[in-house]
Design a protein around this motif. Structure first.
Motif, short mmCIF file in Angstrom:
data_model
loop_
_atom_site.label_atom_id
_atom_site.label_comp_id
_atom_site.label_asym_id
_atom_site.label_seq_id
_atom_site.Cartn_x
_atom_site.Cartn_y
_atom_site.Cartn_z
N LEU A 6 0.55 -1.26 -0.04
CA LEU A 6 -0.27 -0.15 0.18
C LEU A 6 1.55 1.43 0.03
N ALA A 7 1.60 0.84 0.35
CA ALA A 7 3.24 2.19 1.10
C ALA A 7 3.21 2.98 -0.65
N GLY A 8 3.18 1.94 -1.46
CA GLY A 8 3.92 2.47 -3.39
C GLY A 8 3.17 2.23 -3.87
N THR A 9 1.08 2.05 -3.70
CA THR A 9 0.26 2.32 -4.40
C THR A 9 -0.17 3.82 -4.65
N SER A 10 -0.06 4.13 -6.54
CA SER A 10 -0.79 5.16 -6.54
C SER A 10 -1.78 4.56 -7.29
N ARG A 16 -10.04 13.41 -20.41
CA ARG A 16 -10.72 12.65 -21.64
C ARG A 16 -9.99 13.22 -22.59
N ASN A 17 -9.89 14.56 -22.36
CA ASN A 17 -9.24 15.36 -23.59
C ASN A 17 -7.82 15.45 -23.62
N ARG A 18 -6.93 14.56 -22.26
CA ARG A 18 -5.48 14.56 -22.93
C ARG A 18 -4.53 15.81 -22.29
N ALA A 19 -5.94 16.99 -21.24
CA ALA A 19 -4.83 17.90 -21.42
C ALA A 19 -3.85 18.02 -20.10
N LEU A 20 -4.61 17.07 -19.49
CA LEU A 20 -4.03 17.26 -17.57
C LEU A 20 -3.66 14.77 -17.80
N THR A 21 -3.41 15.04 -16.27
CA THR A 21 -3.36 14.19 -15.77
C THR A 21 -3.30 13.74 -14.50
N VAL A 22 -3.11 13.84 -13.22
CA VAL A 22 -3.31 13.98 -11.73
C VAL A 22 -3.14 11.89 -11.50
N THR A 23 -1.62 12.26 -10.46
CA THR A 23 -1.11 11.20 -9.62
C THR A 23 -2.09 11.84 -8.27
N VAL A 24 -2.77 10.57 -7.80
CA VAL A 24 -2.70 10.56 -6.15
C VAL A 24 -2.10 9.67 -5.35
N ASP A 25 -1.90 9.34 -4.24
CA ASP A 25 -0.93 8.26 -2.78
C ASP A 25 -2.11 7.46 -2.66
N ALA A 26 -1.48 6.02 -1.79
CA ALA A 26 -2.40 5.37 -1.21
C ALA A 26 -3.42 5.30 -0.16
N GLN A 27 -3.18 7.40 0.21
CA GLN A 27 -3.79 8.06 1.16
C GLN A 27 -5.11 9.80 0.49
N ALA A 68 -10.67 14.48 -12.38
CA ALA A 68 -9.46 13.44 -12.11
C ALA A 68 -8.96 13.46 -11.20
N ILE A 69 -9.31 14.61 -10.53
CA ILE A 69 -8.74 13.93 -9.07
C ILE A 69 -9.61 12.78 -8.35
N SER A 70 -10.97 13.48 -8.48
CA SER A 70 -11.96 12.33 -7.68
C SER A 70 -11.96 11.12 -8.21
N GLU A 71 -11.63 10.76 -9.79
CA GLU A 71 -11.41 9.61 -10.33
C GLU A 71 -10.50 9.09 -9.95
N ALA A 72 -9.03 9.56 -10.09
CA ALA A 72 -8.09 8.83 -9.24
C ALA A 72 -8.19 8.13 -7.64
N GLN A 73 -8.88 9.46 -7.34
CA GLN A 73 -8.84 9.06 -5.45
C GLN A 73 -9.83 7.48 -5.38
N GLY A 74 -10.66 7.46 -6.05
CA GLY A 74 -12.00 6.54 -6.71
C GLY A 74 -11.16 4.63 -6.53
N GLU A 75 -9.96 5.40 -7.63
CA GLU A 75 -8.81 4.37 -8.18
C GLU A 75 -8.44 3.53 -7.03
N VAL A 76 -7.73 4.56 -6.20
CA VAL A 76 -7.03 4.25 -5.65
C VAL A 76 -7.65 3.42 -4.22
N VAL A 77 -8.94 4.09 -3.83
CA VAL A 77 -9.68 3.61 -3.10
C VAL A 77 -10.09 2.08 -3.16
#
Length: 151
Positions: free
Chosen positions: A30-34, A40-51, A79-88
């Protein structure tokens, strides 16, 4: 000390040690999970950590400059919400297998898990005779049957 009770205690202790080791392993993974999500328009990418903390926002081109502030904000929030959902989801998948049978991680996180019910089920299971012990009753293969057979 020998006998069925001793065997049960040893088995329970071995299961506890195994679960503890699995939890430590899951915590390390989990410590290394992100999770990263590209809009969808490929303008930006957001990365979130396990928390679920935002650790990186990458703008892939200057396209974001032509967006209205509200539109850029909406893309970031989405993007933040979707990334958070994926990590959860990843986290829940990792820890669900470590929970007792019948316990759902969602109910633990929502505060609706009833530990008294879990303890009651565990006590009932602990009091159930094992194969070879006096009083053991084997269920028939027909799940609708109410008859049990002594073994």
């Amino acid at each position: 000390m020998t006998g069925p009770l001793h065997n049960r205690v040893e088995q329970a202790f071995a299961e506890l040690q195994s679960t503890q080791a699995a939890i430590v392993g899951a915590q390390q993974v989990l410590a290394g999970t992100s999770a990263s999500v590209t809009t969808r328009n490929r303008a930006l990418t957001v990365t979130v950590d396990a928390q679920s903390r935002v650790t990186e926002i990458t703008f892939h081109s200057g396209a974001y400059r032509s967006l209205a502030p509200a539109e850029l904000g909406a893309l970031l929030v989405e993007a933040i919400s979707e990334a958070q959902g994926e990590v959860v989801s990843k986290t829940m998948g990792m820890f669900q297998s470590l929970l007792p049978a019948g316990a759902r991680l969602e109910s633990l996180l929502a505060g609706s898990f009833d530990p008294d019910e879990m303890v009651g089920e565990a006590l009932r299971a602990a009091q159930t005779p094992l194969p070879g012990e006096p009083g053991f009753r084997k269920q028939t293969t027909n799940p609708n049957s109410t008859e049990d057979h002594d073994e």
